[in-house]
Design an enzyme around this catalytic site. Structure first.
Site, mmCIF file in Angstrom:
data_model
loop_
_atom_site.group_PDB
_atom_site.id
_atom_site.type_symbol
_atom_site.label_atom_id
_atom_site.label_comp_id
_atom_site.label_asym_id
_atom_site.label_seq_id
_atom_site.Cartn_x
_atom_site.Cartn_y
_atom_site.Cartn_z
ATOM 1 N N ARG A 331 0.750 -1.172 0.058
ATOM 2 C CA ARG A 331 0.116 -0.020 0.093
ATOM 3 C C ARG A 331 0.789 1.230 0.087
ATOM 4 O O ARG A 331 0.539 2.141 -0.526
ATOM 5 C CB ARG A 331 -0.837 0.019 1.175
ATOM 6 C CG ARG A 331 -2.014 -1.121 1.165
ATOM 7 C CD ARG A 331 -3.184 -1.122 2.023
ATOM 8 N NE ARG A 331 -4.037 0.046 1.551
ATOM 9 C CZ ARG A 331 -4.121 1.387 2.242
ATOM 10 N NH1 ARG A 331 -3.190 1.548 3.213
ATOM 11 N NH2 ARG A 331 -4.956 2.200 1.572
ATOM 12 N N CYS A 362 14.025 -7.076 -4.610
ATOM 13 C CA CYS A 362 14.843 -6.666 -5.269
ATOM 14 C C CYS A 362 14.322 -5.551 -6.166
ATOM 15 O O CYS A 362 14.062 -5.607 -7.211
ATOM 16 C CB CYS A 362 15.431 -7.713 -6.332
ATOM 17 S SG CYS A 362 16.889 -7.496 -6.767
#
Ligand code: LLP
Length: 432
Positions: A331, A362
């Protein structure tokens, strides 16, 4: 001290959730971990139910929008709380049914329902299909005819109301992908069409204008437009629509500095408006439905992470990395949503620094927040992030093949797993 209720700090200086030591929880169940305080969930259900009852009596139903948090056990709780549920996929319907939730109290939404989903809804006697568009209306009628049944439906309408929220969660404006437009006549055409079709039974109308709304005005405007529409339908077709579903969207505090939403005032005003319009227009009082998701579960959730490392780039940029991230809470990166956090094992210490909480993916953007006030974090600390009960677990993913955390329910001081932690074996289960 905390944005959510039922949190405290014990003599050891540890955070407690629903009276249980968060460090004991982390030790026993591991991290990352979604913790849901069921006391808060039930309290929110009961509070809303009593407000609706106070201003509208019992000709109403509260439906929990299960897209905000979905697993079998939450449907059991909603059933105990006499709620209906809003579902938006075959997966949510399936979970509800497998939990033994009464299918008559399930509403099925969606702007792009598949035929399989419509068939599933009919086979399982789902209470209402909330039809979004003409193609769906025709398909549903066709499928219902083949099965020799009549589907109870509502039509999803666009009242053309701007709820002043993030553009990704606004849904009631005319440009939205959801529903039939009232203003251009599309909605009235759909009503007439639905009334002609033999295998659908049009019971009413639905709208949902957005999420995380803090103003009462947009709700009132939407309710007014919907009541005007019911009046127009009566004039044009001599039929009265008896169900009015006004959706969810009630705003929730994520930060202690957030304003609070006066839910009592909002529901009171909406109920009074519906009653006065019904009386002005000589209509029966419609069966009134609200569909809150976030309001019921957001503040019940705390996510526990373990701190991996800290990195100080310069005096202003400090990263505290944790063993979760955008895969369990997307979010912040999606909507810029802010959260408060504390170090559960140092909860009585003062928060002296502002840090960026970095996830383990990553991906540079994988942050859970920036400028988050925290005690000095070191490897092994347990970071607790608050108000994560809505749209966290339900939006989790396996990006980077991270495992989806377990969900723990706490009630009356007892802990029980609602969802087990994913395993490595789960990750490759469908790989061939
Ligand atoms: N009813 C319908 C038809 C909806 O589409 C929604 C939410 C609700 C009810 C419940 O809204 P609530 O009371 O929870 O605000 N992922 C976003 C929120 C998307 C909301 C989608 N629809 C977020 O994390 O903020």
């Amino acid at each position: 001290m905390f944005v959510c209720e039922n949190l405290s700090v014990n003599k050891k200086g540890h955070l407690t959730i629903g009276g249980v030591d968060a460090i004991d929880i982390a030790n026993e169940y591991g991290t990352p971990l979604y913790v849901m305080d069921i006391y808060v969930v039930r309290k929110n259900c009961e509070r809303l139910a009593s407000i609706v009852n106070k201003y509208y009596g019992n000709n109403a139903l509260l439906c929990f929008a299960s897209k905000s948090f979905c697993c079998k056990k939450i449907y059991n709780i909603m059933q105990q709380e006499n709620m209906g549920v809003d579902t938006v996929s075959i997966g949510e319907m399936y979970t509800a049914i497998k939990a033994g939730f009464p299918s008559k109290k399930v509403y099925f939404h969606g702007n792009s329902k598949t035929e399989d989903e419509l068939e599933y809804a009919l086979e399982n006697k789902i209470g209402r299909v909330v039809v979004d568009n003409i193609t769906e209306l025709n398909s549903l009628n066709y499928i219902a005819k083949k099965k020799g049944v009549v589907a109870d439906i509502l039509l999803r309408l666009k009242p053309g109301v701007d709820a002043h929220v993030h553009k990704y969660v606004t849904t009631g404006s005319v440009n939205s992908k959801f529903g039939f437009d009232i203003a251009n006549g599309e909605a009235m055409e759909a009503v007439k069409k639905a009334m002609e079709l033999e295998n659908v039974n049009l019971l009413g109308i639905h709208c949902h204008i957005g999420s995380q709304i803090f103003e009462v005005e947009p709700f009132l405007l939407a309710a007014e437009i919907m009541m005007d529409f019911i009046k127009d339908v009566k004039i044009k077709t001599q039929n009265e629509l008896l169900e009015l579903n006004l959706g969810g969207g009630f705003g929730v505090r994520y930060l202690q500095t957030d304003k609070s939403f006066d839910i009592d005032c909002c529901i009171k005003s909406v109920c009074e408006l519906v009653k006065s319009k019904a009386s002005d227009y000589g209509l029966s009082l419609p069966f009134l439905i609200f569909e809150p998701g976030r309001y019921i579960v957001a503040q019940a959730g705390v996510t526990l992470y373990t701190v991996g490392c800290r990195k100080e780039i310069d005096k202003d940029i400090k990263y505290v990395s944790v063993n979760g991230g955008m895969t369990d809470n997307p979010r912040y990166i999606l909507y810029g949503s802010l959260y408060e956090a504390t170090l559960a094992n140092k909860a009585s210490e003062e928060k002296l620094e502002k840090v960026s909480i970095a996830g383990k993916c990553c991906e540079s953007g994988d942050l859970l927040g920036e400028g988050v006030l925290l005690q000095r974090a070191e490897k092994g600390d347990i970071l607790a992030m608050f108000a994560t009960g809505a749209y966290n677990y339900s939006m989790s993913s396996n990006y980077n093949r991270n495992l989806i955390p377990a969900v723990l329910f706490i009630e009356n001081g007892n802990c029980s797993l609602a969802v087990k932690r994913q395993t490595l074996e789960d990750l490759i289960r469908n790989d061939v």
